[in-house]
Design a protein around this motif. Structure first.
Motif, mmCIF file in Angstrom:
data_model
loop_
_atom_site.group_PDB
_atom_site.id
_atom_site.type_symbol
_atom_site.label_atom_id
_atom_site.label_comp_id
_atom_site.label_asym_id
_atom_site.label_seq_id
_atom_site.Cartn_x
_atom_site.Cartn_y
_atom_site.Cartn_z
ATOM 1 N N CYS A 55 16.630 32.957 12.669
ATOM 2 C CA CYS A 55 17.104 31.993 13.373
ATOM 3 C C CYS A 55 17.892 32.449 14.721
ATOM 4 O O CYS A 55 19.190 32.823 14.200
ATOM 5 C CB CYS A 55 17.469 30.662 12.948
ATOM 6 N N ASN A 56 17.541 32.126 15.709
ATOM 7 C CA ASN A 56 18.340 32.308 17.036
ATOM 8 C C ASN A 56 19.132 33.626 16.979
ATOM 9 O O ASN A 56 20.097 33.630 17.221
ATOM 10 C CB ASN A 56 19.408 31.061 17.081
ATOM 11 N N TYR A 81 12.323 27.315 22.874
ATOM 12 C CA TYR A 81 12.753 28.253 23.697
ATOM 13 C C TYR A 81 11.980 28.772 24.709
ATOM 14 O O TYR A 81 10.615 28.573 24.835
ATOM 15 C CB TYR A 81 13.233 29.512 22.599
ATOM 16 N N ASP A 120 16.235 27.438 21.023
ATOM 17 C CA ASP A 120 16.024 27.527 19.692
ATOM 18 C C ASP A 120 14.712 28.297 19.107
ATOM 19 O O ASP A 120 13.760 27.669 19.404
ATOM 20 C CB ASP A 120 16.375 26.256 18.737
ATOM 21 N N GLN A 121 15.055 29.339 18.519
ATOM 22 C CA GLN A 121 13.813 30.149 18.011
ATOM 23 C C GLN A 121 13.833 30.368 16.283
ATOM 24 O O GLN A 121 15.127 30.532 15.874
ATOM 25 C CB GLN A 121 13.936 31.546 18.594
#
Length: 153
Positions: A55-56, A81, A120-121
């Motif tokens: 994550c991120n 994102y 946010d990825q």
């Protein structure tokens, strides 16, 4: 489930080898009286034996040395994102890695990096670890072939 279905098309032998590995692990769990392993395996709904969720986070340029070289790793990405890029320098590739993207390649062979993003990825990395197949007593699936024949591997 989508990554597993994609694998069945891209590398059928890897798909079937993954199923064989899980069947062997279920047998081993039963014969060695490992109830937690048996219970966990009944809920694992993919032929891949490892899932990493990132994550991120930017990943450094790397190869995954504990993976099976002949196998495809499948990376999927989701989130809110923009401007995501994945590089595979050994192949001289720069790929847009936007939400909903799926990329398959051998992370053991090809160095790769996912660059930082704005937003946010969440990345899902599905792959097969060599040690699990060795423990399960399952031979390598061999290399993917375009002609559909089994690889001698």
């Amino acid at each position: 489930a989508i990554a597993t279905a994609a694998l069945r098309v891209m590398h059928p032998q890897q798909y079937w080898t993954g199923l064989q590995a899980f069947a062997s692990l279920r047998d081993k769990a039963g014969s060695k009286e490992l109830p937690k392993m048996s219970e966990t395996l009944q809920y694992w709904a993919t032929v891949f034996n490892i899932l990493t969720i990132i994550c991120n986070r930017e990943t450094l340029n790397h190869r995954d040395h504990s993976l099976i070289p002949e196998c495809f790793d499948i990376l999927t990405s989701m989130g809110n994102y923009s401007n995501a890029q994945m590089s595979i320098p050994s192949l001289q590739l720069e790929v847009r890695y936007g939400p909903g993207c799926m990329i398959a390649f051998s992370g053991r062979i090809a160095r790769h990096v996912v660059h930082a993003v704005e937003g946010d990825q969440i990345g899902w990395a599905w792959y097969m670890r060599d040690a699990v197949h060795i423990y399960a007593g399952i031979l390598s699936c061999g290399w993917a072939r375009l002609d559909g024949k089994k690889s001698k591997g």
